[in-house]
Scaffold this motif. Sequence first.
Motif, short mmCIF file in Angstrom:
data_model
loop_
_atom_site.label_atom_id
_atom_site.label_comp_id
_atom_site.label_asym_id
_atom_site.label_seq_id
_atom_site.Cartn_x
_atom_site.Cartn_y
_atom_site.Cartn_z
N CYS A 146 -128.79 1.83 36.65
CA CYS A 146 -128.53 1.85 38.09
C CYS A 146 -127.88 0.56 38.56
N VAL A 147 -128.24 -0.58 37.94
CA VAL A 147 -127.61 -1.86 38.29
C VAL A 147 -126.11 -1.76 38.04
N HIS A 148 -125.75 -1.25 36.84
CA HIS A 148 -124.32 -1.11 36.51
C HIS A 148 -123.63 -0.15 37.48
N ARG A 149 -124.29 0.99 37.70
CA ARG A 149 -123.69 2.02 38.55
C ARG A 149 -123.48 1.51 39.98
N GLU A 150 -124.51 0.86 40.54
CA GLU A 150 -124.42 0.36 41.92
C GLU A 150 -123.37 -0.73 42.04
N TYR A 151 -123.33 -1.62 41.03
CA TYR A 151 -122.35 -2.71 41.10
C TYR A 151 -120.93 -2.15 41.11
N TRP A 152 -120.64 -1.23 40.19
CA TRP A 152 -119.27 -0.72 40.09
C TRP A 152 -118.89 0.16 41.28
N LYS A 153 -119.90 0.80 41.88
CA LYS A 153 -119.65 1.58 43.08
C LYS A 153 -119.22 0.66 44.22
N LYS A 154 -119.99 -0.42 44.41
CA LYS A 154 -119.66 -1.40 45.45
C LYS A 154 -118.32 -2.07 45.13
N PHE A 155 -118.09 -2.33 43.84
CA PHE A 155 -116.85 -2.96 43.41
C PHE A 155 -115.65 -2.09 43.81
N ALA A 156 -115.75 -0.80 43.50
CA ALA A 156 -114.67 0.14 43.81
C ALA A 156 -114.40 0.19 45.31
N ILE A 157 -115.48 0.19 46.11
CA ILE A 157 -115.32 0.25 47.56
C ILE A 157 -114.68 -1.05 48.06
N LEU A 158 -115.16 -2.19 47.52
CA LEU A 158 -114.65 -3.48 47.99
C LEU A 158 -113.18 -3.70 47.64
N VAL A 159 -112.75 -3.27 46.44
CA VAL A 159 -111.35 -3.51 46.08
C VAL A 159 -110.40 -2.52 46.75
N THR A 160 -110.92 -1.38 47.20
CA THR A 160 -110.03 -0.41 47.86
C THR A 160 -110.03 -0.59 49.38
N VAL A 161 -111.18 -0.39 50.02
CA VAL A 161 -111.23 -0.47 51.48
C VAL A 161 -112.06 -1.66 51.97
N GLY A 162 -112.45 -2.55 51.03
CA GLY A 162 -113.31 -3.67 51.39
C GLY A 162 -112.62 -4.78 52.14
N TRP A 163 -111.30 -4.79 52.20
CA TRP A 163 -110.58 -5.91 52.81
C TRP A 163 -109.55 -5.44 53.84
N THR A 164 -109.66 -4.15 54.22
CA THR A 164 -108.63 -3.56 55.08
C THR A 164 -108.90 -3.70 56.57
#
Length: 111
Positions: free
Chosen positions: A48-66
């Motif tokens: 779950c640590v891996h899954r949650e991190y990569w989920k947040k990572f994907a959100i941050l690199v796509t819509v995290g800075w828009t």
Amino acid sequence: MAFSDPTITHCMKCGAPAPTWPIKLHQNIGLIAAHQRSIFEGQICKPCVHREYWKKFAILVTVGWTSYYSIIIGPVLLVLNTVNYVRTVSSKPVGLPPRHDGPAPQLLPPS
Ligand SMILES: [Zn+2]
């Protein structure tokens, strides 16, 4: 790190009896002039640590800075999450699953 409870024996995310690590992960969604921030905090198992991190990572690199504000905070949260993630996966688990001495426990359906 606010969450660190050695009595937690199950993952707070998937509920599996497993070693658990406390982790705090940030999420930010930029909406041009607004933004939506949330924090996940809990004690969870390694998958779950891996899954949650990569989920947040994907959100941050796509819509995290828009958004105007997110242009600054997005990358900061990404770095923060990565630091938390690396620290978590390289540390010992805080919570351990219940020990099973003797015969295997009987799994009963919930009543
Ligand atoms: Zn889990």
